[in-house]
Design a protein around this motif. Structure first.
Motif, PDB file in Angstrom:
ATOM      1  N   ALA A   6       2.766  -1.296  -1.092  1.00  0.00           N
ATOM      2  CA  ALA A   6       1.724  -2.150  -1.651  1.00  0.00           C
ATOM      3  C   ALA A   6       0.471  -1.302  -1.874  1.00  0.00           C
ATOM      4  O   ALA A   6       0.349  -0.209  -1.320  1.00  0.00           O
ATOM      5  N   PRO A   7      -0.479  -1.775  -2.674  1.00  0.00           N
ATOM      6  CA  PRO A   7      -1.701  -1.001  -2.912  1.00  0.00           C
ATOM      7  C   PRO A   7      -2.454  -0.625  -1.638  1.00  0.00           C
ATOM      8  O   PRO A   7      -3.153   0.401  -1.620  1.00  0.00           O
ATOM      9  N   ASP A   8      -2.303  -1.397  -0.566  1.00  0.00           N
ATOM     10  CA  ASP A   8      -2.998  -1.058   0.676  1.00  0.00           C
ATOM     11  C   ASP A   8      -2.208  -0.076   1.544  1.00  0.00           C
ATOM     12  O   ASP A   8      -2.610   0.229   2.671  1.00  0.00           O
ATOM     13  N   GLY A   9      -1.064   0.398   1.028  1.00  0.00           N
ATOM     14  CA  GLY A   9      -0.280   1.383   1.754  1.00  0.00           C
ATOM     15  C   GLY A   9       0.808   0.815   2.642  1.00  0.00           C
ATOM     16  O   GLY A   9       1.592   1.574   3.216  1.00  0.00           O
ATOM     17  N   THR A  10       0.880  -0.507   2.765  1.00  0.00           N
ATOM     18  CA  THR A  10       1.896  -1.110   3.635  1.00  0.00           C
ATOM     19  C   THR A  10       3.251  -1.118   2.941  1.00  0.00           C
ATOM     20  O   THR A  10       3.353  -1.137   1.719  1.00  0.00           O
TER      21      THR A  10
END
Length: 306
Positions: free
Chosen positions: A244-248
Protein backbone atom coordinates in the motif's frame (compact mmCIF):
# COMPACT_ATOMS: atom_id res chain seq x y z
CA UNK A 1 2.75 1.21 -31.06
CA UNK A 2 4.16 -0.78 -34.00
CA UNK A 3 1.98 -3.13 -36.03
CA UNK A 4 2.40 -6.54 -34.44
CA UNK A 5 1.21 -9.94 -35.63
CA UNK A 6 0.05 -11.92 -32.60
CA UNK A 7 -0.16 -15.68 -33.00
CA UNK A 8 -2.59 -17.62 -30.77
CA UNK A 9 -2.51 -21.35 -31.42
CA UNK A 10 -4.46 -23.93 -29.46
CA UNK A 11 -3.10 -27.35 -28.62
CA UNK A 12 -1.56 -29.39 -25.87
CA UNK A 13 1.07 -27.89 -23.60
CA UNK A 14 4.04 -27.69 -23.73
CA UNK A 15 4.45 -28.96 -27.31
CA UNK A 16 1.47 -28.35 -29.62
CA UNK A 17 -0.19 -31.38 -31.16
CA UNK A 18 0.22 -32.01 -34.90
CA UNK A 19 -2.78 -29.88 -36.07
CA UNK A 20 -1.64 -26.95 -33.93
CA UNK A 21 1.94 -27.29 -35.16
CA UNK A 22 0.68 -27.21 -38.74
CA UNK A 23 -1.44 -24.14 -37.99
CA UNK A 24 1.54 -22.36 -36.44
CA UNK A 25 3.73 -23.24 -39.40
CA UNK A 26 1.13 -21.87 -41.85
CA UNK A 27 0.65 -18.71 -39.81
CA UNK A 28 4.37 -17.98 -39.75
CA UNK A 29 4.75 -18.56 -43.49
CA UNK A 30 1.87 -16.18 -44.25
CA UNK A 31 3.35 -13.24 -42.32
CA UNK A 32 5.20 -10.66 -44.48
CA UNK A 33 8.95 -10.26 -44.15
CA UNK A 34 10.33 -7.88 -41.50
CA UNK A 35 7.12 -8.08 -39.44
CA UNK A 36 7.01 -8.11 -35.64
CA UNK A 37 5.48 -11.41 -34.45
CA UNK A 38 4.43 -11.82 -30.81
CA UNK A 39 4.11 -15.47 -29.75
CA UNK A 40 3.13 -16.91 -26.38
CA UNK A 41 6.05 -18.81 -24.88
CA UNK A 42 3.85 -21.73 -23.87
CA UNK A 43 3.64 -22.48 -27.60
CA UNK A 44 6.85 -21.03 -29.01
CA UNK A 45 9.24 -22.46 -26.43
CA UNK A 46 8.27 -26.02 -27.30
CA UNK A 47 8.82 -25.76 -31.07
CA UNK A 48 12.10 -23.98 -31.91
CA UNK A 49 12.33 -26.05 -35.11
CA UNK A 50 9.25 -24.25 -36.48
CA UNK A 51 10.66 -20.82 -35.66
CA UNK A 52 14.21 -21.33 -36.92
CA UNK A 53 13.39 -20.97 -40.68
CA UNK A 54 11.90 -17.51 -39.96
CA UNK A 55 14.53 -16.10 -37.61
CA UNK A 56 16.13 -13.82 -40.22
CA UNK A 57 13.00 -12.57 -42.00
CA UNK A 58 10.74 -11.92 -38.98
CA UNK A 59 11.21 -10.16 -35.64
CA UNK A 60 10.19 -12.95 -33.28
CA UNK A 61 9.07 -11.67 -29.88
CA UNK A 62 8.41 -14.37 -27.28
CA UNK A 63 6.31 -13.66 -24.17
CA UNK A 64 7.34 -16.08 -21.42
CA UNK A 65 4.88 -16.73 -18.60
CA UNK A 66 6.50 -19.74 -16.94
CA UNK A 67 9.73 -21.47 -17.99
CA UNK A 68 8.63 -24.85 -19.36
CA UNK A 69 11.01 -26.84 -17.16
CA UNK A 70 9.70 -25.14 -13.99
CA UNK A 71 6.35 -26.93 -14.16
CA UNK A 72 5.87 -28.93 -10.95
CA UNK A 73 6.04 -32.72 -11.22
CA UNK A 74 8.32 -33.11 -14.26
CA UNK A 75 11.01 -35.77 -14.05
CA UNK A 76 14.61 -34.66 -14.55
CA UNK A 77 14.89 -35.94 -18.12
CA UNK A 78 11.70 -34.23 -19.29
CA UNK A 79 12.63 -30.99 -17.54
CA UNK A 80 16.04 -31.02 -19.25
CA UNK A 81 14.46 -31.69 -22.66
CA UNK A 82 12.03 -28.81 -22.28
CA UNK A 83 14.77 -26.52 -20.98
CA UNK A 84 16.85 -27.13 -24.12
CA UNK A 85 13.88 -26.48 -26.42
CA UNK A 86 13.09 -23.27 -24.59
CA UNK A 87 16.72 -22.17 -24.68
CA UNK A 88 16.84 -22.72 -28.45
CA UNK A 89 13.63 -20.72 -28.95
CA UNK A 90 14.72 -17.78 -26.83
CA UNK A 91 18.05 -17.53 -28.61
CA UNK A 92 16.15 -17.36 -31.91
CA UNK A 93 13.99 -14.51 -30.63
CA UNK A 94 14.67 -10.86 -31.40
CA UNK A 95 13.09 -9.92 -28.06
CA UNK A 96 12.07 -11.83 -24.96
CA UNK A 97 9.45 -10.41 -22.60
CA UNK A 98 8.66 -11.76 -19.11
CA UNK A 99 5.70 -11.00 -16.86
CA UNK A 100 7.66 -10.02 -13.73
CA UNK A 101 11.13 -8.94 -12.70
CA UNK A 102 11.60 -12.24 -10.89
CA UNK A 103 10.67 -14.17 -14.03
CA UNK A 104 13.01 -12.05 -16.16
CA UNK A 105 15.91 -12.80 -13.82
CA UNK A 106 15.07 -16.51 -13.78
CA UNK A 107 14.93 -16.67 -17.59
CA UNK A 108 18.13 -14.65 -17.95
CA UNK A 109 20.05 -16.89 -15.54
CA UNK A 110 18.71 -20.13 -17.00
CA UNK A 111 19.31 -19.31 -20.66
CA UNK A 112 22.24 -16.86 -20.60
CA UNK A 113 20.19 -13.94 -21.90
CA UNK A 114 21.30 -10.39 -21.26
CA UNK A 115 18.23 -8.28 -21.97
CA UNK A 116 14.84 -9.70 -20.99
CA UNK A 117 12.14 -7.02 -20.95
CA UNK A 118 9.33 -6.96 -18.36
CA UNK A 119 5.65 -6.25 -18.96
CA UNK A 120 3.65 -6.84 -15.80
CA UNK A 121 0.04 -7.89 -16.51
CA UNK A 122 -2.62 -5.29 -15.84
CA UNK A 123 -5.89 -5.79 -14.02
CA UNK A 124 -9.41 -4.59 -14.74
CA UNK A 125 -11.14 -2.31 -12.19
CA UNK A 126 -13.68 -4.08 -9.98
CA UNK A 127 -16.06 -3.15 -7.16
CA UNK A 128 -14.98 -3.63 -3.55
CA UNK A 129 -16.06 -6.89 -1.94
CA UNK A 130 -18.15 -6.57 1.22
CA UNK A 131 -16.46 -8.36 4.16
CA UNK A 132 -18.31 -10.75 6.44
CA UNK A 133 -18.23 -10.39 10.22
CA UNK A 134 -15.96 -13.38 10.91
CA UNK A 135 -13.79 -13.24 7.77
CA UNK A 136 -14.28 -16.95 7.24
CA UNK A 137 -14.94 -17.04 3.47
CA UNK A 138 -11.72 -18.20 1.84
CA UNK A 139 -11.20 -18.27 -1.93
CA UNK A 140 -8.56 -19.82 -4.20
CA UNK A 141 -8.74 -19.23 -7.96
CA UNK A 142 -6.33 -21.39 -9.96
CA UNK A 143 -6.28 -24.53 -12.06
CA UNK A 144 -6.11 -27.48 -9.66
CA UNK A 145 -2.58 -28.74 -10.28
CA UNK A 146 0.39 -29.61 -8.02
CA UNK A 147 2.08 -26.29 -8.92
CA UNK A 148 -0.81 -24.29 -7.49
CA UNK A 149 -0.64 -26.09 -4.13
CA UNK A 150 -4.32 -26.62 -3.38
CA UNK A 151 -3.34 -29.84 -1.59
CA UNK A 152 -1.34 -27.77 0.93
CA UNK A 153 -4.35 -25.57 1.66
CA UNK A 154 -6.65 -28.56 2.13
CA UNK A 155 -4.12 -30.12 4.53
CA UNK A 156 -3.82 -26.91 6.56
CA UNK A 157 -7.58 -26.48 6.80
CA UNK A 158 -8.48 -30.06 7.68
CA UNK A 159 -5.67 -30.82 10.12
CA UNK A 160 -5.08 -27.54 11.91
CA UNK A 161 -8.18 -25.37 11.60
CA UNK A 162 -11.06 -27.80 11.93
CA UNK A 163 -12.25 -26.16 15.18
CA UNK A 164 -12.64 -22.71 13.60
CA UNK A 165 -15.47 -21.35 11.46
CA UNK A 166 -14.55 -21.09 7.77
CA UNK A 167 -15.47 -22.17 4.27
CA UNK A 168 -13.11 -22.49 1.34
CA UNK A 169 -14.06 -22.30 -2.33
CA UNK A 170 -11.65 -23.53 -5.00
CA UNK A 171 -12.36 -22.14 -8.46
CA UNK A 172 -10.46 -23.58 -11.42
CA UNK A 173 -10.21 -26.47 -13.83
CA UNK A 174 -9.81 -29.80 -12.05
CA UNK A 175 -6.61 -30.97 -13.73
CA UNK A 176 -5.63 -33.10 -10.75
CA UNK A 177 -8.42 -33.20 -8.12
CA UNK A 178 -7.50 -33.01 -4.43
CA UNK A 179 -9.12 -35.41 -1.95
CA UNK A 180 -10.81 -33.80 1.05
CA UNK A 181 -13.25 -34.76 3.80
CA UNK A 182 -14.57 -31.40 5.05
CA UNK A 183 -18.04 -30.25 4.02
CA UNK A 184 -16.68 -26.70 4.22
CA UNK A 185 -14.43 -27.28 1.19
CA UNK A 186 -15.92 -26.89 -2.27
CA UNK A 187 -14.33 -27.33 -5.70
CA UNK A 188 -16.50 -25.60 -8.29
CA UNK A 189 -14.54 -26.10 -11.51
CA UNK A 190 -13.76 -23.08 -13.71
CA UNK A 191 -15.76 -19.85 -13.61
CA UNK A 192 -15.70 -16.77 -15.82
CA UNK A 193 -17.51 -13.48 -16.26
CA UNK A 194 -20.24 -12.69 -13.75
CA UNK A 195 -19.84 -16.07 -12.03
CA UNK A 196 -16.16 -15.40 -11.30
CA UNK A 197 -17.00 -11.86 -10.20
CA UNK A 198 -19.52 -13.31 -7.76
CA UNK A 199 -16.90 -15.69 -6.33
CA UNK A 200 -14.59 -12.76 -5.57
CA UNK A 201 -17.47 -10.67 -4.21
CA UNK A 202 -18.39 -13.42 -1.73
CA UNK A 203 -14.88 -13.87 -0.31
CA UNK A 204 -13.01 -12.39 2.65
CA UNK A 205 -9.48 -13.65 2.02
CA UNK A 206 -7.82 -14.78 -1.19
CA UNK A 207 -5.38 -17.69 -0.81
CA UNK A 208 -2.77 -18.73 -3.39
CA UNK A 209 -0.48 -21.50 -2.00
CA UNK A 210 1.53 -22.00 -5.22
CA UNK A 211 4.80 -23.90 -5.34
CA UNK A 212 5.88 -21.81 -8.37
CA UNK A 213 4.43 -18.67 -9.91
CA UNK A 214 5.94 -16.15 -12.32
CA UNK A 215 3.52 -13.38 -11.36
CA UNK A 216 0.06 -14.37 -10.17
CA UNK A 217 -2.61 -12.33 -11.97
CA UNK A 218 -5.25 -13.68 -9.59
CA UNK A 219 -3.46 -11.84 -6.79
CA UNK A 220 -4.08 -8.48 -8.45
CA UNK A 221 -7.61 -9.55 -9.39
CA UNK A 222 -8.28 -10.12 -5.69
CA UNK A 223 -6.65 -6.84 -4.69
CA UNK A 224 -8.80 -5.05 -7.27
CA UNK A 225 -11.75 -6.07 -5.06
CA UNK A 226 -9.97 -4.97 -1.88
CA UNK A 227 -9.42 -8.56 -0.76
CA UNK A 228 -6.32 -9.24 1.35
CA UNK A 229 -4.15 -12.03 -0.03
CA UNK A 230 -2.37 -14.94 1.64
CA UNK A 231 0.20 -16.31 -0.79
CA UNK A 232 3.50 -18.11 -0.96
CA UNK A 233 6.60 -16.03 -1.58
CA UNK A 234 7.61 -17.55 -4.91
CA UNK A 235 8.59 -15.99 -8.24
CA UNK A 236 6.80 -12.71 -8.93
CA UNK A 237 4.04 -13.09 -6.31
CA UNK A 238 5.61 -10.48 -4.03
CA UNK A 239 5.64 -8.06 -6.99
CA UNK A 240 1.96 -8.72 -7.67
CA UNK A 241 1.05 -8.28 -4.00
CA UNK A 242 3.09 -5.11 -3.69
CA UNK A 243 2.58 -2.62 -0.87
CA UNK A 244 0.00 0.00 0.00
CA UNK A 245 1.17 3.63 -0.34
CA UNK A 246 1.96 3.68 3.39
CA UNK A 247 4.32 0.72 2.99
CA UNK A 248 2.07 -1.91 4.60
CA UNK A 249 1.62 -5.34 3.06
CA UNK A 250 -1.96 -6.07 1.89
CA UNK A 251 -1.82 -9.64 3.13
CA UNK A 252 0.62 -12.38 4.10
CA UNK A 253 3.63 -13.91 2.33
CA UNK A 254 4.71 -17.33 3.59
CA UNK A 255 7.33 -19.89 2.50
CA UNK A 256 6.25 -22.34 -0.24
CA UNK A 257 5.38 -25.97 0.46
CA UNK A 258 4.85 -25.26 4.17
CA UNK A 259 1.36 -26.23 5.39
CA UNK A 260 2.32 -25.33 8.97
CA UNK A 261 3.10 -21.73 8.02
CA UNK A 262 -0.06 -21.65 5.92
CA UNK A 263 -2.18 -22.87 8.84
CA UNK A 264 -0.58 -20.34 11.21
CA UNK A 265 -1.35 -17.43 8.88
CA UNK A 266 -4.92 -18.63 8.40
CA UNK A 267 -5.34 -19.02 12.16
CA UNK A 268 -4.25 -15.41 12.69
CA UNK A 269 -6.65 -14.19 10.02
CA UNK A 270 -9.58 -16.11 11.47
CA UNK A 271 -8.96 -15.21 15.13
CA UNK A 272 -7.67 -11.61 15.06
CA UNK A 273 -10.36 -9.09 14.03
CA UNK A 274 -7.97 -6.14 14.36
CA UNK A 275 -5.53 -7.79 11.96
CA UNK A 276 -8.31 -8.39 9.45
CA UNK A 277 -9.27 -4.71 9.59
CA UNK A 278 -5.65 -3.62 9.06
CA UNK A 279 -5.14 -5.92 6.09
CA UNK A 280 -8.44 -4.88 4.50
CA UNK A 281 -7.44 -1.21 4.77
CA UNK A 282 -4.04 -1.99 3.22
CA UNK A 283 -5.65 -4.00 0.39
CA UNK A 284 -8.12 -1.19 -0.35
CA UNK A 285 -5.23 1.28 -0.56
CA UNK A 286 -3.15 -1.05 -2.76
CA UNK A 287 -6.18 -1.33 -5.06
CA UNK A 288 -5.62 2.27 -6.13
CA UNK A 289 -2.05 1.61 -7.33
CA UNK A 290 -2.49 -1.61 -9.30
CA UNK A 291 -1.06 -1.80 -12.84
CA UNK A 292 -3.50 -1.26 -15.69
CA UNK A 293 -3.60 -2.89 -19.13
CA UNK A 294 -2.59 0.47 -20.56
CA UNK A 295 0.58 0.20 -18.47
CA UNK A 296 1.16 -3.30 -19.86
CA UNK A 297 0.70 -2.14 -23.45
CA UNK A 298 3.13 0.73 -22.87
CA UNK A 299 5.82 -1.65 -21.54
CA UNK A 300 5.35 -4.07 -24.47
CA UNK A 301 5.53 -1.17 -26.91
CA UNK A 302 8.76 0.02 -25.29
CA UNK A 303 10.22 -3.50 -25.55
CA UNK A 304 9.31 -3.73 -29.23
CA UNK A 305 10.89 -0.38 -29.99
CA UNK A 306 14.08 -0.94 -27.99
Amino acid sequence: MRDVHEIAIGGSWPVPAAPARAALDRALRDIPDKSDVLIDGLVACGVPELLEPHRHRLRLIVLVHLPLSDETGLDAAEAARLREKERATLHLATRVIATSNAAAQRISDMHDLTDVAVAVPGVDPAPLAAPSADGGRLLCVAAVTPRKGQDLLVTALELDLAELSWSCTFVGALIRPVAHTSANIRFTGPKAGVDLDAAYANADLFVLPSRAETYGMVVTEALARGLPVLATDVGGVAEALGHAPDGTLPGFLIPPDDPTALAAALHRWLTEPALRAELRASAAARRETLPTWTDTARHISAALNA
